[in-house]
Write an enzyme that holds these catalytic residues in place. Structure first.
Site, short mmCIF file in Angstrom:
data_model
loop_
_atom_site.label_atom_id
_atom_site.label_comp_id
_atom_site.label_asym_id
_atom_site.label_seq_id
_atom_site.Cartn_x
_atom_site.Cartn_y
_atom_site.Cartn_z
N HIS A 104 0.79 -1.22 0.00
CA HIS A 104 0.00 0.00 0.00
C HIS A 104 0.83 1.28 0.00
CE1 HIS A 104 -4.45 1.04 1.13
NE2 HIS A 104 -4.03 1.69 0.06
N ASP A 126 -9.81 -0.29 3.95
CA ASP A 126 -8.65 -0.92 4.56
C ASP A 126 -8.96 -1.38 5.97
OD1 ASP A 126 -6.01 -1.67 5.20
OD2 ASP A 126 -5.15 0.07 4.19
N HIS A 128 -6.54 -1.47 8.05
CA HIS A 128 -5.55 -0.71 8.80
C HIS A 128 -5.67 0.78 8.49
CE1 HIS A 128 -4.01 -4.79 7.97
NE2 HIS A 128 -3.62 -4.75 9.24
N ASP A 130 -3.04 2.90 8.19
CA ASP A 130 -1.91 3.40 7.40
C ASP A 130 -1.61 4.85 7.76
OD1 ASP A 130 -2.00 0.92 6.26
OD2 ASP A 130 -2.84 1.57 4.35
N HIS A 143 4.24 0.80 4.20
CA HIS A 143 2.84 0.58 3.81
C HIS A 143 1.89 0.90 4.96
CE1 HIS A 143 2.18 -3.95 5.11
NE2 HIS A 143 2.82 -3.28 6.03
N ASP A 229 -7.55 -1.89 -0.40
CA ASP A 229 -6.63 -2.89 0.14
C ASP A 229 -7.45 -4.16 0.33
OD1 ASP A 229 -5.07 -4.52 1.88
OD2 ASP A 229 -4.03 -2.75 2.64
N ASP A 231 -7.06 -6.59 2.14
CA ASP A 231 -7.23 -7.06 3.52
C ASP A 231 -8.43 -6.39 4.20
OD1 ASP A 231 -6.44 -4.58 4.70
OD2 ASP A 231 -4.37 -5.24 4.92
N GLU A 278 -2.03 -5.05 -2.07
CA GLU A 278 -1.78 -6.07 -1.05
C GLU A 278 -2.26 -7.47 -1.42
OE1 GLU A 278 0.16 -5.60 1.48
OE2 GLU A 278 0.25 -3.43 1.76
#
Length: 306
Positions: A104, A126, A128, A130, A143, A229, A231, A278
Site C-alpha cells: 500500500h 482498509d 488498517h 496506514d 505501507h 486494500d 485485507d 496487497e
C-alpha cells in the site's frame, strides 16, 4: 462503462514485512482483468509495470529519518515519483488510472499523481489506518504510513514527494478499520479524516457508511481517488493478503460497496483513479484473492447484475 482504463502495475513489496505482494499485479492480470473490463464496455490498455528496485543488496535503513524508522524510504520515494508521473499522464490523456499493487505504500504515488492539478478526495478501504509516521511506527514498514504520507504528517511534511498537493484531510474517508497501532490511533483522532470502523459497518450497514464516505470525499472536490486494500475483506474471502485481520467485510458487502462507488461516481471524470493493493499470491488459494480483486473493480466500474 465507456471509458479508457490505463492499467499500471507496481510490483513492490519494499513497504511490507512479508515478501510476495510484488507478484500481485501479475496475479490480478492472470485472473482475467482485461477481459472483465472489456466485458463491461471499457477499453483496457495495459502500460506494464513501473520499475521497482530489488531489496537484495539494498540497505533498508539508508534513507530513514534520524528521528524515526522507515525502511527502504529512498527506494519508495523513487518508485512513487515514477508512478506519480504515470498516473498524471493517464489523467491528462483522459484515461482512468487503474493501479495494481504491490504493497500500500504505492498509494503515495497514485494520490500524488491524480491530485496534481485538481482537488481530490480519497475513499480508503482498509483494515488498517496506514496513519503511522516514522516517529510512531512500531515496524518501520512504509505501507503502514502511506495515508499519513499523502497528508504530509510528521516527517513527511518536510519532503517534496510524499504529500499530495490537493488532498485535504476533511475529504478523506477510511472504511473498515479493525487493526490500529496506538500511535496511528492518536494520529487519526487528532486529524480531520473521517474514519469508520467495522463496528460502524456492523451498526449502520455497509451501504450507509460507504454513501456517507463518498459524500465526505466529494464535498467541494473535483474528483475522488479510490484505494482498495484487499485485507479490507475477511480472510475467509481474501486469504492471499500480506496482513490479514479477522472480522472484515463479507463478499457481498464488498460488492455492495463497489456498486455504490459505481453509482455515485459515475459522472465523467468524478472517479479519478482506482487502485488494488496487497494481493499476495504466495499466501493465496488458487488465485482466489486476485480473482476477487478483478470482480470488485468490475463492480466499481459499473458491472451490474440486471
Amino acid at each position: 462503462m465507456d471509458r479508457n482504463v490505463r492499467v499500471i502495475g507496481v510490483p513492490m513489496d519494499l513497504g511490507a514485512d512479508r515478501r510476495g505482494v510484488d507478484m500481485g499485479p501479475s496475479a490480478i492480470r492472470y485472473a482475467g482483468l482485461a477481459a472483465e473490463l472489456e466485458a463491461i464496455g471499457a477499453t483496457c490498455v495495459d502500460w506494464g509495470d513501473v520499475h521497482v528496485p530489488r531489496p537484495e543488496g539494498t540497505d533498508p535503513d539508508a534513507g530513514a529519518p534520524t528521528d524515526g524508522d522507515a525502511k527502504f524510504l529512498t527506494e519508495t520515494e523513487t518508485v512513487c515519483t515514477r508512478l506519480s508521473h504515470e498516473v498524471t499522464e493517464a489523467v491528462d490523456d483522459g484515461e482512468l488510472p487503474l493501479v495494481l499493487g504491490g504493497d500500500h505504500s504505492i498509494a503515495i504515488g497514485s494520490a500524488g499523481g491524480v491530485s496534481r492539478d485538481e482537488s481530490t478526495g480519497i475513499v480508503w478501504f482498509d483494515a488498517h489506518g496506514d496513519f503511522n509516521t516514522p516517529a510512531t511506527t512500531p515496524s518501520g514498514n512504509v505501507h503502514g504510513m502511506s495515508l499519513a504520507a499523502i497528508l504530509g504528517l510528521g516527517e513527511f511534511a518536510d519532503t517534496d514527494w510524499a504529500p499530495a498537493r490537493n488532498v485535504a484531510e476533511e475529504n478523506v474517508a477510511i472504511i473498515g478499520l479493525r487493526s490500529l497501532d496506538e500511535g496511528e490511533r492518536s494520529n487519526i483522532r487528532d486529524s480531520d479524516v473521517t474514519a469508520y470502523t467495522m463496528t460502524d459497518i456492523d451498526d449502520r450497514g455497509v451501504t450507509d457508511v460507504v454513501e456517507e464516505a463518498i459524500e465526505v470525499a466529494t464535498d467541494g472536490t473535483d474528483g475522488v481517488a479510490v484505494s482498495l486494500d484487499l485485507d479490507w475483506l475477511d480472510p475467509t474471502e481474501a486469504p492471499g493478503v500480506g496482513t490479514p485481520v479477522r472480522g472484515g467485510v463479507s463478499y457481498r458487502e464488498a460488492h455492495a460497496a463497489m456498486e455504490l462507488v459505481a453509482e455515485h461516481l459515475s459522472e465523467p471524470g468524478l472517479l479519478r483513479s482506482f487502485e488494488l493493493v496487497e494481493v499476495n499470491p504466495i499466501l493465496d488459494q488458487h488465485n482466489q484473492t486476485a480473482e476477487l480483486a478483478v470482480e470488485l473493480v468490475a463492480s466499481a466500474l459499473g458491472k451490474i447484475i440486471l
